[in-house]
Design a protein around this motif. Structure first.
Motif, PDB file in Angstrom:
ATOM      1  N   ARG A 111       0.852  -1.179   0.000  1.00 18.71           N
ATOM      2  CA  ARG A 111       0.000   0.000   0.000  1.00 18.71           C
ATOM      3  C   ARG A 111       0.892   1.234   0.000  1.00 18.71           C
ATOM      4  O   ARG A 111       2.070   1.159   0.324  1.00 18.71           O
ATOM      5  CB  ARG A 111      -0.937   0.001   1.210  1.00 18.71           C
ATOM      6  CG  ARG A 111      -0.216   0.194   2.520  1.00 18.71           C
ATOM      7  CD  ARG A 111      -1.216   0.289   3.661  1.00 18.71           C
ATOM      8  NE  ARG A 111      -0.549   0.133   4.935  1.00 18.71           N
ATOM      9  CZ  ARG A 111       0.056   1.136   5.574  1.00 18.71           C
ATOM     10  NH1 ARG A 111       0.075   2.345   5.046  1.00 18.71           N
ATOM     11  NH2 ARG A 111       0.647   0.919   6.724  1.00 18.71           N
ATOM     12  N   GLU A 112       0.295   2.335  -0.375  1.00 20.54           N
ATOM     13  CA  GLU A 112       1.063   3.569  -0.443  1.00 20.54           C
ATOM     14  C   GLU A 112       1.378   4.067   0.963  1.00 20.54           C
ATOM     15  O   GLU A 112       0.499   4.154   1.809  1.00 20.54           O
ATOM     16  CB  GLU A 112       0.251   4.607  -1.197  1.00 20.54           C
ATOM     17  CG  GLU A 112       0.974   5.883  -1.412  1.00 20.54           C
ATOM     18  CD  GLU A 112       1.136   6.181  -2.903  1.00 20.54           C
ATOM     19  OE1 GLU A 112       1.870   7.095  -3.222  1.00 20.54           O
ATOM     20  OE2 GLU A 112       0.506   5.472  -3.715  1.00 20.54           O
ATOM     21  N   LYS A 139       2.315   6.843   3.763  1.00 15.24           N
ATOM     22  CA  LYS A 139       2.240   8.281   3.956  1.00 15.24           C
ATOM     23  C   LYS A 139       3.643   8.821   4.238  1.00 15.24           C
ATOM     24  O   LYS A 139       4.534   8.069   4.638  1.00 15.24           O
ATOM     25  CB  LYS A 139       1.336   8.603   5.142  1.00 15.24           C
ATOM     26  CG  LYS A 139      -0.112   8.272   4.845  1.00 15.24           C
ATOM     27  CD  LYS A 139      -1.025   9.040   5.784  1.00 15.24           C
ATOM     28  CE  LYS A 139      -2.459   8.858   5.357  1.00 15.24           C
ATOM     29  NZ  LYS A 139      -3.420   9.281   6.368  1.00 15.24           N
ATOM     30  N   TRP A 167       4.837  10.579   6.675  1.00 14.85           N
ATOM     31  CA  TRP A 167       5.376  10.388   8.021  1.00 14.85           C
ATOM     32  C   TRP A 167       5.824   8.949   8.211  1.00 14.85           C
ATOM     33  O   TRP A 167       6.777   8.670   8.937  1.00 14.85           O
ATOM     34  CB  TRP A 167       4.375  10.810   9.094  1.00 14.85           C
ATOM     35  CG  TRP A 167       3.160   9.936   9.195  1.00 14.85           C
ATOM     36  CD1 TRP A 167       1.955  10.155   8.606  1.00 14.85           C
ATOM     37  CD2 TRP A 167       3.038   8.704   9.926  1.00 14.85           C
ATOM     38  NE1 TRP A 167       1.100   9.130   8.912  1.00 14.85           N
ATOM     39  CE2 TRP A 167       1.730   8.234   9.719  1.00 14.85           C
ATOM     40  CE3 TRP A 167       3.903   7.954  10.723  1.00 14.85           C
ATOM     41  CZ2 TRP A 167       1.261   7.048  10.281  1.00 14.85           C
ATOM     42  CZ3 TRP A 167       3.434   6.770  11.280  1.00 14.85           C
ATOM     43  CH2 TRP A 167       2.120   6.327  11.060  1.00 14.85           C
ATOM     44  N   GLU A 168       5.161   8.020   7.502  1.00 17.65           N
ATOM     45  CA  GLU A 168       5.580   6.627   7.612  1.00 17.65           C
ATOM     46  C   GLU A 168       6.924   6.415   6.928  1.00 17.65           C
ATOM     47  O   GLU A 168       7.813   5.745   7.452  1.00 17.65           O
ATOM     48  CB  GLU A 168       4.544   5.713   6.964  1.00 17.65           C
ATOM     49  CG  GLU A 168       3.273   5.602   7.747  1.00 17.65           C
ATOM     50  CD  GLU A 168       2.305   4.659   7.080  1.00 17.65           C
ATOM     51  OE1 GLU A 168       1.992   3.616   7.664  1.00 17.65           O
ATOM     52  OE2 GLU A 168       1.859   4.966   5.951  1.00 17.65           O
ATOM     53  N   ASN A 202      -3.368   3.311   7.493  1.00 14.38           N
ATOM     54  CA  ASN A 202      -2.182   4.068   7.844  1.00 14.38           C
ATOM     55  C   ASN A 202      -2.510   5.173   8.827  1.00 14.38           C
ATOM     56  O   ASN A 202      -1.947   6.249   8.800  1.00 14.38           O
ATOM     57  CB  ASN A 202      -1.460   4.599   6.605  1.00 14.38           C
ATOM     58  CG  ASN A 202      -2.428   5.093   5.576  1.00 14.38           C
ATOM     59  OD1 ASN A 202      -3.555   5.411   5.917  1.00 14.38           O
ATOM     60  ND2 ASN A 202      -2.010   5.187   4.340  1.00 14.38           N
ATOM     61  N   LYS A 261      -2.385   7.160  12.154  1.00 12.11           N
ATOM     62  CA  LYS A 261      -1.203   7.386  12.967  1.00 12.11           C
ATOM     63  C   LYS A 261      -1.341   6.771  14.358  1.00 12.11           C
ATOM     64  O   LYS A 261      -0.379   6.321  14.949  1.00 12.11           O
ATOM     65  CB  LYS A 261      -0.945   8.895  13.081  1.00 12.11           C
ATOM     66  CG  LYS A 261       0.450   9.167  13.576  1.00 12.11           C
ATOM     67  CD  LYS A 261       0.917  10.559  13.226  1.00 12.11           C
ATOM     68  CE  LYS A 261       2.371  10.694  13.660  1.00 12.11           C
ATOM     69  NZ  LYS A 261       3.017  11.846  13.115  1.00 12.11           N
TER      70      LYS A 261
END
Ligand SMILES: Nc1ncnc2c1ncn2[C@@H]1O[C@H](COP(=O)(O)OP(=O)(O)O)[C@@H](O)[C@H]1O
Ligand SMILES: [Mg+2]
Ligand SMILES: [Zn+2]
Ligand SMILES: [Zn+2]
Ligand SMILES: [Zn+2]
Lengths: 952, 296
Positions: free
Chosen positions: A401-402, A404, A406-407, B282, B284
């Motif tokens: 998956r894409e 983010k 910050w990840e 995703n 946080k």
């Protein structure tokens, strides 16, 4: 067509309304000191006009943009042909671009492999031809009628995948039986695997031989081949029947293991093809893994006080905090002592967890924050999987998956790149290593140096029946290889990542590509093609430039190298000085004409037979030096190298001889790793003696300034902050309520809202790439209107950014800090540069010197630094080089050491100590040919550098 | 009793139909399915035949013929369609059950015959997974029935769920016995384990259904499931024994009902629950997911 490009009345930037003629079909060099207007003439006039012409010829829709394109400030330009620019810049980080993809050689070699590659049995290496599906089917039909044939295909499991999952997926694809190392298993039963087997075969289907296969039989064979990525195993269960088919096995496959290969397409070898890329790393050849020392923020602190990064343990996140506390209590190590002092088993628990053991959640007396209700409460048993395990697991789960931003940041901070465990860096699915040409797999071929690859291609035997298909391919490969080899890149390999090339190497790869495209009637603008080349290789570049001209193109280079200038057909010399004092043509014509011109500055250099060599005193002191022991990175041949400190040391040698491997990969990275970031893994060597004598290391290369359009020299050298403070404190600012410095940053509150402070808008037009048009809102001023109402000493913030450094020097006379910093920039000959010029438009050489100015501006007081500079003379006119050397000398006087990687003879002549690498490039290099003073180098007949210095 | 004449008439219809296809080169195999193959026929039965053709087959996939005054339902598949079906099918499929009781009329392709035979192999892994799935279904409905009966005091709904619990249990029993489930699965399971259905199912039909009876049935269901837990959850318990937690456990099941119910292990006290932090999508924030491990 006219014989010349005629430019009349050019006034862009500092150009003084000049007229220029550039002959077509010839090689013209534009020369002159930095800031004299070379780039303006080449890029802002010729290139800009060429672009605009091109757009004008295109459709209405595009015209709309072209009317907004900045029109160069000229009277007219005539006789222009389409312009192509080959600038120098570091290629962007992209693991998918390699020399192979860049030069398109990969495309042709893949084709070659699909045409004449042969298969080899993965289990015994026996070689056999690759067949087409239809041929294989024809041959199968010839087997004795009624024979029962079982079709299987080999499968391979990723390292990170579990067998349970792997088998479940096979089952989901409709298969029921497999053979593990020859033993038949049913996927409907439990299958226990204790040790990785050598082979796993999927039993796909059975067919019965008949004279004419029906569609279902053909489909069965085809499907097995597809699922086996070209590999199929043919089993005839009945022994009697099998014996009758022996010749079929002998002729087309491995008789022992029944493996056959069919239908190999070029895409089979492409790591950018989803079907062929390694599943684990998606074709990048690298995977990420978490690294223990990276999660430790400060090993002098205790767990309690933040030894770990807050992502893993901090007081505000009660559960993590208590869990870490409880872990320490339960396993009996200290929560309060410095991390450094913890025993190894404790660190192991923190990094790799309790291995499924559980422990009760406790609370320290001095901690009162409540736990959220929905999670484990005090006294309950909890488990801890360990920080490293957790990062790795989450990373695995996030695949597909894409991520983010910050990840990405998170993973970059705590993980390092590693060679992919599944494909071992080949980037391809495993079947690919079993297709060979002359015993080389496609990947192995990519590791060959280009000159060896050239021989390899010559040695290929072409079967007569394939000549027609093959010869054109071989021709393409040959000519592309030749261009790369001729331009001096014979030491690189196709698998080399493009982003590990230097700006010069990258430019040369693209130049070779232009030659291969066979285009004619173009005007090329090429920025310093000799950068990074040893003097002895200059000839190669000259040949290439001449070849481009001979193909019917016009070549304009910006060059300082006297070798190239002497060989130019036509010379334009800009000057006489930089900035407002330049912008004129001080001489032009053939080299002979320029030499006779007494206004010319370069004439004296072209004429000079000055080969005087200063007799410098230098003695090598062992205890004031460092010593690299057993250097083996890349091509280095297990060498020991000593480097004297507090002096100017020059690392020389032809391109590819191993300078960067020694200076950057080993020395710089070893220091950086020790002093700053243990994730950085230095190139292979045993150890470095005397490393402790160096307090800090600084590497100055072309990439250090960064190439963001949002950054400027002023921000880079650290004066912009102060300038914004000054503006925020003016009376105007207080009057208009703009008294915070963020209003004076175009990246922040002060920026024009329409273009977000860029001053222009990016539009994308198909086929033409990105176009920039001036922002209609702020008209390119970048700031919002109100901010521009605030004045300091009669100038607003935009006007200050428009100042060049020389002007700024007097404008900020009364601010000591700013004045001091600016003075170094001027000292290095960058007085003509504007404070607000976007750094992505700064040339490599300018960037280098800006970086140097910043460093020297800082040095006061710092001692024992090691500066490593990769080709600092890039972009420098002979006159500027003298200034550079002066600056370097001032660093050394202040108690620092400087190691430069350089080809420029002026610098080499000035060095205290020279280490000459060679003798050749790639595997023919990697040794120290000679080390010592200039005299020692010249006295050494094996040293190409020494000999070159004598002959110039 | 079956009408003898009717059977003969059906036989005639079958023979004459098959005769027409058997000699056709493109027709590779024929199966008799439905009542005539394994059950009694009556006047409203039809005669179901499945024919396998080679890839050149162009016609429709089903026809309804009248042969000797018998309704003949023809189903036709090409060999590839059929092989693909054989590759992907499982015991929960209607056709799978039908095929398991079919009669092979003729077959000209020996590899097809082997493929066909092979689908009825009941592997140990499949057996244990089917048991788990049946069990989990029963637990799901038991929860529903208990909630209605004990909390909402709604006996009608509680009774409604009881046959569904029984069905889940029947599925388990049939799987344990490596039998292919039939349509009348409770009857099939009763042959294997008569006692349990007497207690949880038959009483609904033969006794007056009182609150006491419902209470008793639900207790019996619970008791039965509890007693079978160790056997049915063997794969999970042995994994827990070996690895401690189920973090890396994956048991791919066919798409079916409610999947495997792990929480049951907690309910009967075999496992303990704990939590582990996870990320969702995703986002946080960190979430906590339930983990299980054996109660020591
Ligand atoms: N990142 C890299 N990956 C693979 N090979 C490399 C890499 N960097 C350098 N090499 C190889 O190592 C040899 C020495 O290169 P380098 O140290 O860059 O020499 P120089 O700095 O003298 O040009 C060459 O054969 C080059 O192709
Ligand atoms: Mg280099
Ligand atoms: Zn073999
Ligand atoms: Zn990989
Ligand atoms: Zn704007």
């Amino acid at each position: 067509m006219e014989n010349h490009i005629k430019i009349n009345g050019a006034r862009e930037h500092n150009l003084k309304n000049i007229d220029v003629e550039i002959p077509h079909g010839k090689h013209t060099v534009i020369s002159g000191v930095s800031g004299s207007g070379k780039s303006t003439l080449a890029y802002d006039i010729i290139y800009a006009a060429g672009q605009k012409r091109l757009l004008d010829c295109l459709s209405e829709q595009v015209k709309m943009f072209s009317s907004q394109l900045k029109q160069p400030d000229i009277n007219y330009i005539k006789g222009l042909t389409p312009v192509v620019s080959l600038k120098q810049y570091k290629p962007r980080k992209n693991p998918r671009a390699t020399i192979g993809t860049l030069s398109e050689l990969s495309t042709y070699l893949r084709y070659l492999y699909s045409l004449i590659g042969h298969g080899s049995c993965p289990y015994c290496n026996k070689k056999f031809p690759v067949r087409s599906l239809s041929y294989l089917i024809k041959e199968l039909q010839k087997l004795p009628e009624m024979t029962i044939v079982e079709l299987q295909f080999p499968v391979y499991k990723n390292k990170s995948k579990k067998y349970d999952q792997f088998f479940a997926q096979l089952r989901a694809r409709g298969y029921k039986k497999i053979e593990i190392d020859g033993e038949r298993k049913d996927l409907r039963d439990w299958i226990q695997i204790d040790q990785d087997p050598e082979s796993i075969m999927v039993v796909a289907s059975k067919i019965q031989i008949k004279e004419e296969f029906n569609r279902s039989d053909i489909k069965a064979v085809q499907k097995s081949i597809e699922e086996g990525h070209g590999f199929i195993r043919i089993v005839i269960p009945d022994l009697e029947e099998r014996r009758k088919c022996e010749s079929f096995f002998q002729k087309h496959g491995c008789p022992e293991h029944g493996i056959f290969v069919a239908d190999i397409l070029p895409s089979f070898f492409s790591f950018n093809d989803l079907n062929s890329a390694c599943d684990e790393c998606n074709g990048t050849g690298i995977t990420k893994t978490a690294y223990p020392t990276m999660v430790v923020k400060d090993k002098k602190k205790s767990l309690k006080d933040g030894a770990l990064f807050p992502d893993f343990c901090n007081k505000r996140q009660a559960f993590k905090y208590l869990r870490m506390y409880s872990l320490a209590k339960h396993y009996g190590f200290s929560f309060e002592k410095p991390f450094d002092a913890l025993p190894d088993y404790a660190k192991d628990l923190i990094f790799y967890g309790t291995k499924k053991e559980t422990f009760p959640l406790l609370r320290p007396d001095d901690y009162t924050k409540e736990l959220p209700r929905y999670i484990a409460q005090l006294g309950e048993q909890v488990e801890f999987e360990g920080i490293i395990n957790q990062i790795n697991r989450e990373y695995q789960e996030s695949k597909g998956r894409e991520l983010k931003n910050w990840e990405k940041d998170f993973y970059d901070r705590f993980m390092v790149n590693e060679r992919c465990q599944s494909c071992h860096g080949t980037r391809l699915k495993p079947q690919r290593q079993y297709i060979h040409i002359n015993d080389y797999s496609y990947y192995q071929l990519g590791n060959m140096e280009l000159k060896d690859l050239k021989n390899f291609i010559e040695d290929i035997e072409i079967p007569v029946e394939k000549e027609e298909a093959l010869l054109p391919v071989i021709d393409e490969v040959r000519s592309r290889l030749n261009s790369l080899v001729e331009i001096g890149l014979d030491y690189i390999s196709l698998n080399r990542r493009a982003d590990t090339l230097s700006g010069g190497e990258y430019q040369r790869v693209r130049m070779a590509g232009q030659i291969d495209s066979d285009l004619m009637g173009l005007t090329y603008i090429i920025d310093e093609p000799t950068v990074g080349l040893h003097g002895t290789d200059n000839e190669k570049v000259i040949n290439l430039l001449e070849k481009m001209c001979a193909q019917g193109n016009t070549v304009i280079t910006i060059e300082h190298d006297l070798d190239i200038i002497k060989r130019a057909d036509y010379l334009i010399e800009m000057g006489p000085a930089a900035g407002v004092n330049g912008g004129q043509i001080i001489s032009s014509g053939t080299v002979e004409e320029v030499i006779k011109n007494d206004k010319s500055v370069i004439a004296t250099f072209l004429n000079s037979e000055d080969n005087s060599i200063d007799d410098k005193k230098f003695s090598f002191e062992k205890n004031n030096s460092i010593r690299i022991v057993c250097a083996k990175e890349n091509n280095l041949k297990n060498i020991d190298v000593s480097i004297p400190l507090n002096s100017l040391v020059c690392l020389t040698g032809i391109s590819g001889s191993g300078k960067s491997s020694l200076g950057i990969e080993i020395l710089y990275k070893a220091l950086w790793s020790k002093l700053h970031d243990p994730r950085v893994i230095p190139g292979k060597h045993k150890h470095i003696e005397g490393l402790e004598k160096i307090k800090d290391v600084y590497c100055i290369d072309q990439s250090s300034v960064g190439n963001s359009p949002r950054s400027t020299p002023a921000t880079y050298i650290g004066i912009f902050d102060r300038i914004r403070d000054i503006f925020a404190a003016t009376d105007d600012a207080i009057k208009y309520n703009l008294d915070h410095k963020s209003y004076y940053s175009f990246n922040s509150k002060g920026g024009c809202p329409s273009c977000k402070g860029m001053g222009y808008l990016d539009s994308h037009i198909h086929y033409l790439g990105d176009l920039q048009t001036t922002c209609p809102e702020c008209k390119g001023n970048q700031y919002s209107e109100e901010v521009l109402e605030v004045f300091y000493k009669g100038k607003n913030i935009k006007q200050v950014l428009e100042l060049d450094f020389a002007e700024a020097l007097s404008f900020f006379e009364d601010n000591e800090y700013i004045h001091h910093k600016i003075s170094y920039v001027c000292d290095l000959g960058l007085g003509y540069m504007k404070l607000g010029q976007p750094t992505n438009t700064i040339s490599g050489g300018e960037a280098h010197r800006l970086c140097l100015a910043k460093e020297i501006g800082k040095v006061r007081g710092t001692k024992n630094m090691l500066y490593i500079m990769d080709e600092p003379t890039t972009g420098l006119h002979s006159k500027d080089i003298k200034r550079l050397i002066k600056a370097i000398r001032s660093l050394i006087r202040n108690g620092n050491s400087v190691l430069v990687i350089e080809h420029n003879t002026d610098v080499i002549k000035d060095a205290d100590y020279i280490i000459d690498m060679g003798p050749g490039a790639g595997k023919h290099g990697g040794e120290v040919v000679v080390a010592g003073t200039l005299h020692d180098i010249i006295a050494c007949p094996e040293s190409k550098t020494g000999q070159y210095i004598i002959t110039t | 009793m079956e009408n003898k004449e009717l059977r003969e008439q059906f036989k005639k219809a079958l023979d004459s139909t098959i005769e027409k296809f058997q000699d056709e080169k493109k027709c590779l195999a024929g199966f008799l399915i439905g009542s005539m193959s394994h059950d009694l026929i009556w006047e409203w039965s039809d005669l179901e035949i499945l024919l396998i053709f080679d890839e050149s087959y162009q016609g429709s996939s089903s026809y309804h013929l009248l042969e000797h005054n018998v309704h003949v339902a023809l189903n036709i598949r090409t060999i590839n369609e059929f092989k693909e079906y054989l590759a992907s099918t499982n015991v929960a499929d209607y056709w799978f059950c039908a095929l398991s009781k079919s009669t092979l009329l003729f077959c000209k392709d020996i590899t097809l015959e082997e493929d066909f035979e092979d689908i009825f192999y009941y592997g140990e892994k499949d057996r244990e997974i089917e048991m788990l799935l049946g069990f989990s279904n029963a637990v799901y409905y038991l929860n529903k029935a208990e909630k209605n009966f004990r909390v909402k005091k709604n006996s009608e709904n509680a009774i409604y769920f009881i046959p569904q619990i029984a069905e889940g249990i029947a599925w388990l029993e049939v799987a344990r016995n490596r039998s292919i489930p039939e349509r009348e699965i409770i009857a099939q399971a009763r042959k294997i384990n008569p006692d349990i259905f007497k207690r949880i199912y038959d009483l609904l039909f033969y006794e007056e259904v009182t609150a006491e009876l419902i209470d008793q049935i639900l207790k019996d269901c619970y008791q039965y499931l509890k007693e079978n837990t160790e056997e049915v959850y063997r794969p999970i318990i042995s994994y827990l024994n070996e690895h401690g937690t189920l973090k890396d456990f994956s048991l791919k099941t066919r798409e079916h009902g409610f999947g495997i119910n792990y929480n049951w292990l907690y309910r009967v006290g075999i496992a303990d629950r704990y939590i582990e932090p996870i990320k969702i999508n995703n986002q946080k924030e960190e979430f906590y997911q339930i983990g299980y491990r054996l109660n020591k």
